[in-house]
Design a protein around this motif. Sequence first.
Motif, PDB file in Angstrom:
ATOM      1  N   PRO A  79       0.829  -1.214   0.000  1.00 22.41           N
ATOM      2  CA  PRO A  79       0.000   0.000   0.000  1.00 22.41           C
ATOM      3  C   PRO A  79       0.861   1.261   0.000  1.00 22.41           C
ATOM      4  O   PRO A  79       1.952   1.284   0.578  1.00 22.41           O
ATOM      5  N   LYS A  80       0.377   2.300  -0.651  1.00 18.57           N
ATOM      6  CA  LYS A  80       1.128   3.552  -0.730  1.00 18.57           C
ATOM      7  C   LYS A  80       1.157   4.275   0.613  1.00 18.57           C
ATOM      8  O   LYS A  80       2.056   5.057   0.898  1.00 18.57           O
ATOM      9  N   GLN A  81       0.136   4.024   1.439  1.00 18.50           N
ATOM     10  CA  GLN A  81       0.054   4.645   2.760  1.00 18.50           C
ATOM     11  C   GLN A  81      -0.360   3.590   3.774  1.00 18.50           C
ATOM     12  O   GLN A  81      -0.837   2.511   3.407  1.00 18.50           O
ATOM     13  N   ASP A  82      -0.185   3.910   5.049  1.00 24.54           N
ATOM     14  CA  ASP A  82      -0.680   3.020   6.095  1.00 24.54           C
ATOM     15  C   ASP A  82      -2.181   2.806   5.927  1.00 24.54           C
ATOM     16  O   ASP A  82      -2.905   3.669   5.432  1.00 24.54           O
ATOM     17  N   ILE A  83      -2.642   1.650   6.379  1.00 29.04           N
ATOM     18  CA  ILE A  83      -4.074   1.350   6.338  1.00 29.04           C
ATOM     19  C   ILE A  83      -4.775   2.125   7.451  1.00 29.04           C
ATOM     20  O   ILE A  83      -4.291   2.194   8.581  1.00 29.04           O
ATOM     21  N   ILE A  84      -5.923   2.730   7.121  1.00 26.38           N
ATOM     22  CA  ILE A  84      -6.764   3.382   8.135  1.00 26.38           C
ATOM     23  C   ILE A  84      -7.675   2.306   8.725  1.00 26.38           C
ATOM     24  O   ILE A  84      -8.366   1.603   7.989  1.00 26.38           O
ATOM     25  N   CYS A  85      -7.662   2.186  10.036  1.00 29.33           N
ATOM     26  CA  CYS A  85      -8.427   1.132  10.699  1.00 29.33           C
ATOM     27  C   CYS A  85      -9.438   1.709  11.675  1.00 29.33           C
ATOM     28  O   CYS A  85      -9.217   2.765  12.270  1.00 29.33           O
ATOM     29  N   LEU A  86     -10.525   0.974  11.841  1.00 39.11           N
ATOM     30  CA  LEU A  86     -11.546   1.285  12.839  1.00 39.11           C
ATOM     31  C   LEU A  86     -11.399   0.308  13.994  1.00 39.11           C
ATOM     32  O   LEU A  86     -11.362  -0.908  13.785  1.00 39.11           O
ATOM     33  N   GLY A  87     -11.303   0.839  15.203  1.00 37.93           N
ATOM     34  CA  GLY A  87     -11.244  -0.002  16.386  1.00 37.93           C
ATOM     35  C   GLY A  87     -12.603  -0.075  17.059  1.00 37.93           C
ATOM     36  O   GLY A  87     -13.349   0.907  17.090  1.00 37.93           O
ATOM     37  N   ASN A 242     -17.465   9.876   4.958  1.00 39.62           N
ATOM     38  CA  ASN A 242     -17.912  11.255   5.156  1.00 39.62           C
ATOM     39  C   ASN A 242     -17.062  11.961   6.211  1.00 39.62           C
ATOM     40  O   ASN A 242     -16.529  13.056   5.972  1.00 39.62           O
ATOM     41  N   GLU A 243     -16.880  11.335   7.368  1.00 37.60           N
ATOM     42  CA  GLU A 243     -16.168  11.999   8.455  1.00 37.60           C
ATOM     43  C   GLU A 243     -14.697  12.214   8.117  1.00 37.60           C
ATOM     44  O   GLU A 243     -14.169  13.323   8.255  1.00 37.60           O
ATOM     45  N   LEU A 244     -14.024  11.169   7.650  1.00 41.52           N
ATOM     46  CA  LEU A 244     -12.598  11.306   7.377  1.00 41.52           C
ATOM     47  C   LEU A 244     -12.316  12.294   6.253  1.00 41.52           C
ATOM     48  O   LEU A 244     -11.330  13.038   6.305  1.00 41.52           O
ATOM     49  N   SER A 245     -13.182  12.329   5.249  1.00 41.71           N
ATOM     50  CA  SER A 245     -12.926  13.192   4.093  1.00 41.71           C
ATOM     51  C   SER A 245     -13.179  14.664   4.382  1.00 41.71           C
ATOM     52  O   SER A 245     -12.827  15.527   3.576  1.00 41.71           O
ATOM     53  N   GLN A 246     -13.769  14.979   5.529  1.00 41.18           N
ATOM     54  CA  GLN A 246     -13.937  16.384   5.887  1.00 41.18           C
ATOM     55  C   GLN A 246     -12.603  17.037   6.272  1.00 41.18           C
ATOM     56  O   GLN A 246     -12.413  18.235   6.100  1.00 41.18           O
ATOM     57  N   GLY A 247     -11.697  16.229   6.793  1.00 39.68           N
ATOM     58  CA  GLY A 247     -10.451  16.804   7.277  1.00 39.68           C
ATOM     59  C   GLY A 247      -9.219  16.334   6.555  1.00 39.68           C
ATOM     60  O   GLY A 247      -8.128  16.879   6.745  1.00 39.68           O
ATOM     61  N   MET A 248      -9.363  15.320   5.706  1.00 40.81           N
ATOM     62  CA  MET A 248      -8.208  14.814   4.965  1.00 40.81           C
ATOM     63  C   MET A 248      -8.687  14.321   3.609  1.00 40.81           C
ATOM     64  O   MET A 248      -9.848  13.971   3.441  1.00 40.81           O
ATOM     65  N   THR A 249      -7.771  14.278   2.659  1.00 46.24           N
ATOM     66  CA  THR A 249      -8.084  13.708   1.354  1.00 46.24           C
ATOM     67  C   THR A 249      -7.766  12.222   1.380  1.00 46.24           C
ATOM     68  O   THR A 249      -6.633  11.826   1.682  1.00 46.24           O
ATOM     69  N   LEU A 250      -8.765  11.414   1.100  1.00 47.12           N
ATOM     70  CA  LEU A 250      -8.560   9.979   0.986  1.00 47.12           C
ATOM     71  C   LEU A 250      -8.151   9.698  -0.451  1.00 47.12           C
ATOM     72  O   LEU A 250      -8.968   9.771  -1.366  1.00 47.12           O
ATOM     73  N   LYS A 251      -6.893   9.414  -0.656  1.00 44.60           N
ATOM     74  CA  LYS A 251      -6.370   9.220  -2.004  1.00 44.60           C
ATOM     75  C   LYS A 251      -6.856   7.902  -2.598  1.00 44.60           C
ATOM     76  O   LYS A 251      -7.134   6.941  -1.872  1.00 44.60           O
ATOM     77  N   ALA A 252      -6.952   7.861  -3.920  1.00 46.21           N
ATOM     78  CA  ALA A 252      -7.287   6.610  -4.600  1.00 46.21           C
ATOM     79  C   ALA A 252      -6.312   5.519  -4.172  1.00 46.21           C
ATOM     80  O   ALA A 252      -5.109   5.732  -4.119  1.00 46.21           O
ATOM     81  N   GLY A 253      -6.840   4.355  -3.826  1.00 49.78           N
ATOM     82  CA  GLY A 253      -6.017   3.253  -3.334  1.00 49.78           C
ATOM     83  C   GLY A 253      -5.956   3.161  -1.827  1.00 49.78           C
ATOM     84  O   GLY A 253      -5.418   2.186  -1.288  1.00 49.78           O
ATOM     85  N   THR A 254      -6.504   4.163  -1.131  1.00 52.56           N
ATOM     86  CA  THR A 254      -6.563   4.111   0.338  1.00 52.56           C
ATOM     87  C   THR A 254      -7.344   2.879   0.780  1.00 52.56           C
ATOM     88  O   THR A 254      -8.397   2.560   0.227  1.00 52.56           O
ATOM     89  N   ILE A 255      -6.823   2.198   1.780  1.00 51.88           N
ATOM     90  CA  ILE A 255      -7.473   1.010   2.340  1.00 51.88           C
ATOM     91  C   ILE A 255      -8.013   1.361   3.724  1.00 51.88           C
ATOM     92  O   ILE A 255      -7.275   1.879   4.572  1.00 51.88           O
ATOM     93  N   ILE A 256      -9.293   1.081   3.937  1.00 49.61           N
ATOM     94  CA  ILE A 256      -9.926   1.310   5.235  1.00 49.61           C
ATOM     95  C   ILE A 256     -10.432  -0.022   5.767  1.00 49.61           C
ATOM     96  O   ILE A 256     -11.300  -0.657   5.156  1.00 49.61           O
ATOM     97  N   ALA A 257      -9.880  -0.484   6.887  1.00 48.77           N
ATOM     98  CA  ALA A 257     -10.343  -1.701   7.550  1.00 48.77           C
ATOM     99  C   ALA A 257     -11.423  -1.304   8.558  1.00 48.77           C
ATOM    100  O   ALA A 257     -11.176  -0.503   9.458  1.00 48.77           O
TER     101      ALA A 257
END
Length: 295
Positions: A79-87, A242-257
Motif C-alpha cells: 500500500p502507498k500509505q498506512d491502512i486506516i483502521c476502525l477499532g 464522510n467523516e474522514l474526508s472532511q479533514g483529509m483527502t482519501l487518495k485513490a487506493g486508500t485502504i480502510i479496515a
Amino acid sequence: MKLVTYLKDGTEFVGAVTKCRQKIIPLKENGFNYSTMIELIEKITDEEKEKIKKLADSGEGEGRLFMKDVKILAPIPEPKQDIICLGINYMEHAVESVRYKKEAFDGTREFPVYFSKRVNRASGDGDAIPSHSDIIETLDYEAELAVIIGKDAKNVSKEKAFEYVFGYTVINDVTARELQTRHKQWYFGKGLDGFTPMGPVIVTADEIAAPPVLTIKSYVNGELRQNSKTDLLIHDIAYIINELSQGMTLKAGTIIATGTPAGVGMGFVPPKFLVHGDTVTCEIEGIGKITNTVE
C-alpha cells in the motif's frame, strides 16, 4: 468483477478472475497496461472496467492461467500509505474488549476509534503469520471487511460516499495485545511485519450492494470463532468516508479496515491467543477467504 495480484516467474502481475474462480485473465496480455493494482485503481476508466468485466464474465482472453499454477499475493501487496483502521466498531466486540481490559463500558460508542496500521508488505493467502515470540505472547486475529477507495475523496457527503468505493477485500488485522495495551495506542501492536494478511481478491463495488450486508467469519484450526454480519458496524462505511474526508483527502487506493466483530482470542475466558502452528482463516461472503498459519 474480481481482481487479483499474482506472482509468475518472479514477476508480479494484475489479473481478472473468471466466473468459475479457477482462472486468471492477465490484463497486460489483453491490452491493459497496469503494472500494479494501485496503478489500476488510480488510472482505470469506466470503459476499461466494462471491457475487463466482459472478459472475466466470458472467460475469454489471451494467456489465461489457472489460479493453482501461480502464487496469489495480497491484492495490494505494498500500500502507498498506512491502512486506516476502525477499532471497536462492532458492539459485541466492544463488550469483549473492555472485559479483557477490565474497563467500564456504558454501552455506547458515540465516536469512532481510528488508528493507523503500518504495512511494509501485506501477506497473501497461504503466507505465514510471524509469531514474533521474542517480544510478544498474546498474538490475536481479527477478520475485517476492507474498503478500497477508488478516487480522491474530499468533503464527501454520506449520500455520495459509495461513489468513491472501488471495491472490497478481506483483512486479518493481526494484533499483539500486550503491545497494544502497554503503549496506550495501537500503532506498534498492530504494525509488526507480517501482521496484514489480505485478499484473496478485490471485488469491485458494482458486485456488492451498498451498504454491504455480508457474513464475516473467522476460524482457528477449523473452530468457528467469529460469525457476524457487516451491517452491524457501529459506524458504517458512509459515515467513515464522510467523516474522514472532511479533514483529509482519501487518495485513490486508500485502504480502510472497518473493524472486527466479537470472537477474537482476547474475548474468551480464558483468552485463546494464537500459538505456533495455529491456522487462521478469515472469510467474507462474496469475497473469499484467506488462510494463514502462525510460524
